[in-house]
Design a protein around this motif. Structure first.
Motif, PDB file in Angstrom:
ATOM      1  N   ARG A   1       0.823  -1.197   0.000  1.00 57.88           N
ATOM      2  CA  ARG A   1       0.000   0.000   0.000  1.00 57.88           C
ATOM      3  C   ARG A   1       0.864   1.258   0.000  1.00 57.88           C
ATOM      4  NH1 ARG A   1      -4.880   2.079  -1.434  1.00 57.88           N
ATOM      5  NH2 ARG A   1      -5.265   3.966  -0.249  1.00 57.88           N
ATOM      6  N   THR A   2       1.972   1.219   0.739  1.00 55.45           N
ATOM      7  CA  THR A   2       2.872   2.373   0.789  1.00 55.45           C
ATOM      8  C   THR A   2       3.438   2.680  -0.587  1.00 55.45           C
ATOM      9  OG1 THR A   2       3.465   1.985   3.098  1.00 55.45           O
ATOM     10  CG2 THR A   2       5.029   3.261   1.770  1.00 55.45           C
ATOM     11  N   VAL A   3       3.792   1.648  -1.315  1.00 57.04           N
ATOM     12  CA  VAL A   3       4.321   1.839  -2.671  1.00 57.04           C
ATOM     13  C   VAL A   3       3.280   2.537  -3.536  1.00 57.04           C
ATOM     14  CG1 VAL A   3       5.189   0.702  -4.745  1.00 57.04           C
ATOM     15  CG2 VAL A   3       5.817  -0.182  -2.494  1.00 57.04           C
ATOM     16  N   TYR A   4       2.051   2.068  -3.486  1.00 57.11           N
ATOM     17  CA  TYR A   4       1.002   2.662  -4.304  1.00 57.11           C
ATOM     18  C   TYR A   4       0.660   4.084  -3.849  1.00 57.11           C
ATOM     19  CZ  TYR A   4       0.112  -1.795  -6.606  1.00 57.11           C
ATOM     20  OH  TYR A   4       0.232  -2.945  -7.363  1.00 57.11           O
ATOM     21  N   ASP A   5       0.715   4.324  -2.538  1.00 59.71           N
ATOM     22  CA  ASP A   5       0.422   5.670  -2.025  1.00 59.71           C
ATOM     23  C   ASP A   5       1.431   6.684  -2.561  1.00 59.71           C
ATOM     24  OD1 ASP A   5      -1.782   4.870  -0.628  1.00 59.71           O
ATOM     25  OD2 ASP A   5      -0.787   4.732   1.317  1.00 59.71           O
ATOM     26  N   HIS A   6       2.699   6.267  -2.663  1.00 59.27           N
ATOM     27  CA  HIS A   6       3.756   7.193  -3.108  1.00 59.27           C
ATOM     28  C   HIS A   6       3.831   7.323  -4.625  1.00 59.27           C
ATOM     29  CE1 HIS A   6       5.873   8.424   0.552  1.00 59.27           C
ATOM     30  NE2 HIS A   6       5.635   7.218   1.031  1.00 59.27           N
ATOM     31  N   PHE A   7       3.565   6.238  -5.346  1.00 59.13           N
ATOM     32  CA  PHE A   7       3.851   6.248  -6.790  1.00 59.13           C
ATOM     33  C   PHE A   7       2.660   5.894  -7.688  1.00 59.13           C
ATOM     34  CE2 PHE A   7       7.830   5.423  -4.550  1.00 59.13           C
ATOM     35  CZ  PHE A   7       8.607   6.459  -5.042  1.00 59.13           C
ATOM     36  N   GLY A   8       1.575   5.442  -7.134  1.00 57.80           N
ATOM     37  CA  GLY A   8       0.401   5.165  -7.939  1.00 57.80           C
ATOM     38  C   GLY A   8       0.384   3.781  -8.555  1.00 57.80           C
ATOM     39  N   ASP A   9       1.385   3.461  -9.388  1.00 59.03           N
ATOM     40  CA  ASP A   9       1.468   2.136  -9.983  1.00 59.03           C
ATOM     41  C   ASP A   9       2.920   1.873 -10.392  1.00 59.03           C
ATOM     42  OD1 ASP A   9       1.946   3.507 -12.396  1.00 59.03           O
ATOM     43  OD2 ASP A   9      -0.160   3.432 -12.983  1.00 59.03           O
ATOM     44  N   LYS A  10       3.156   0.690 -10.955  1.00 61.11           N
ATOM     45  CA  LYS A  10       4.536   0.301 -11.269  1.00 61.11           C
ATOM     46  C   LYS A  10       5.128   1.158 -12.377  1.00 61.11           C
ATOM     47  CE  LYS A  10       5.868  -3.740 -13.170  1.00 61.11           C
ATOM     48  NZ  LYS A  10       6.255  -5.170 -13.317  1.00 61.11           N
ATOM     49  N   GLN A  11       4.317   1.566 -13.335  1.00 61.28           N
ATOM     50  CA  GLN A  11       4.834   2.414 -14.414  1.00 61.28           C
ATOM     51  C   GLN A  11       5.334   3.749 -13.866  1.00 61.28           C
ATOM     52  OE1 GLN A  11       1.889   2.732 -17.561  1.00 61.28           O
ATOM     53  NE2 GLN A  11       3.115   1.365 -18.827  1.00 61.28           N
ATOM     54  N   HIS A  12       4.538   4.369 -12.991  1.00 65.52           N
ATOM     55  CA  HIS A  12       4.964   5.634 -12.414  1.00 65.52           C
ATOM     56  C   HIS A  12       6.193   5.446 -11.523  1.00 65.52           C
ATOM     57  CE1 HIS A  12       0.995   7.179 -13.677  1.00 65.52           C
ATOM     58  NE2 HIS A  12       1.573   8.361 -13.604  1.00 65.52           N
ATOM     59  N   LEU A  13       6.279   4.321 -10.846  1.00 70.47           N
ATOM     60  CA  LEU A  13       7.449   4.026 -10.023  1.00 70.47           C
ATOM     61  C   LEU A  13       8.682   3.891 -10.907  1.00 70.47           C
ATOM     62  CD1 LEU A  13       8.965   3.253  -7.467  1.00 70.47           C
ATOM     63  CD2 LEU A  13       8.023   0.937  -7.676  1.00 70.47           C
ATOM     64  N   PHE A  14       8.541   3.167 -12.015  1.00 74.30           N
ATOM     65  CA  PHE A  14       9.671   3.026 -12.934  1.00 74.30           C
ATOM     66  C   PHE A  14      10.112   4.388 -13.465  1.00 74.30           C
ATOM     67  CE2 PHE A  14      11.608   2.524 -17.074  1.00 74.30           C
ATOM     68  CZ  PHE A  14      12.542   1.522 -16.847  1.00 74.30           C
ATOM     69  N   ALA A  15       9.155   5.235 -13.837  1.00 75.52           N
ATOM     70  CA  ALA A  15       9.476   6.570 -14.336  1.00 75.52           C
ATOM     71  C   ALA A  15      10.233   7.372 -13.283  1.00 75.52           C
ATOM     72  CB  ALA A  15       8.201   7.300 -14.744  1.00 75.52           C
ATOM     73  N   ALA A  16       9.832   7.243 -12.013  1.00 75.58           N
ATOM     74  CA  ALA A  16      10.512   7.965 -10.926  1.00 75.58           C
ATOM     75  C   ALA A  16      11.936   7.461 -10.743  1.00 75.58           C
ATOM     76  CB  ALA A  16       9.722   7.819  -9.630  1.00 75.58           C
ATOM     77  N   VAL A  17      12.117   6.148 -10.851  1.00 69.55           N
ATOM     78  CA  VAL A  17      13.456   5.569 -10.732  1.00 69.55           C
ATOM     79  C   VAL A  17      14.341   6.053 -11.873  1.00 69.55           C
ATOM     80  CG1 VAL A  17      14.773   3.408 -10.863  1.00 69.55           C
ATOM     81  CG2 VAL A  17      12.715   3.529  -9.450  1.00 69.55           C
ATOM     82  N   LEU A  18      13.811   6.043 -13.084  1.00 66.28           N
ATOM     83  CA  LEU A  18      14.577   6.488 -14.247  1.00 66.28           C
ATOM     84  C   LEU A  18      14.917   7.969 -14.145  1.00 66.28           C
ATOM     85  CD1 LEU A  18      15.775   5.728 -16.994  1.00 66.28           C
ATOM     86  CD2 LEU A  18      13.563   6.273 -18.027  1.00 66.28           C
TER      87      LEU A  18
END
Length: 208
Positions: free
Chosen positions: A54-71
């Motif tokens: 849940r924390t991951v989704y709260d901060h980044f929304g989904d895996k695509q947005h998380l990947f974009a943030a990492v990149l």
């Protein structure tokens, strides 16, 4: 008495939230690099970061947005490194050839071998999977070089009518050829430096 709203955070909670966000980014980067975007799961990222899914989704929304943030974070590290090289090597008080050589050599021998650069390249290979996010790192790099090349032109050191095209030519003749040689297994620094020198001289024959 003032009531703290759910959307408000105390400094302590804000620091805790930022720490969790950083942990998720670190975990996601490690797994995206090691396993690839498709294989790395949000469950695995959360477990590695020591947070809930849940924390991951709260901060980044989904895996695509998380990947974009990492990149984006990985690209920002490279942009800072390139900006420092431009500011410290491409200075107005240096001979243009000397400045271009110093800059290209620094990128080829210091930036390319960085683990951060290897990570970025691995992530960037998966970039089409991520959501677009503003200027790419390459566009930012070229914009910084264009500004400095235009300054050299204003000072009479280079003959440039199109800074963007000049930067493309410079990168193609120097850094891209050097990186190709490194990718093909060149482990001799002298060979890489010779490529840089030949490229800078070829560039200057056209632009000085």
């Amino acid at each position: 008495m003032t009531t703290l709203r759910a959307t408000d955070q105390t400094p302590g909670r804000r620091r805790q939230s930022e720490a969790k966000r950083a942990a998720v980014l670190d975990a996601a980067e490690a797994l995206f690099v090691a396993e690839g975007y498709e294989v790395a799961s949000v469950d695995a990222i959360a477990a590695r970061a020591g947070v809930s899914k849940r924390t991951v989704y709260d901060h980044f929304g989904d895996k695509q947005h998380l990947f974009a943030a990492v990149l984006d974070r990985s690209g920002e590290t490279l942009i800072a490194t390139i900006r420092a090289a431009i500011d410290e090597e491409l200075t107005a008080d240096r001979d243009v050839r000397e400045a271009l050589l110093a800059f290209a050599r620094r990128i080829a021998t210091e930036t390319f071998p960085m683990s951060a650069y290897a990570v970025f390249r691995r992530l960037n290979a998966q970039a089409p999977l991520a959501l677009p996010s503003g200027k790419t790192w390459r566009e930012q790099r070229e914009a910084m070089l264009e500004e400095r090349f235009a300054r050299f032109a204003d000072d009479g050191g280079l003959r440039i009518t199109d800074p963007h095209r000049a930067v493309q030519h410079f990168v193609a003749l120097t850094l891209r050829l050097a990186l190709d040689a490194i990718d093909q297994g060149a482990d001799d620094t002298a060979e890489v430096l010779a490529i840089i020198t030949d490229g800078v001289d070829a560039f200057l024959r056209a632009y000085r």
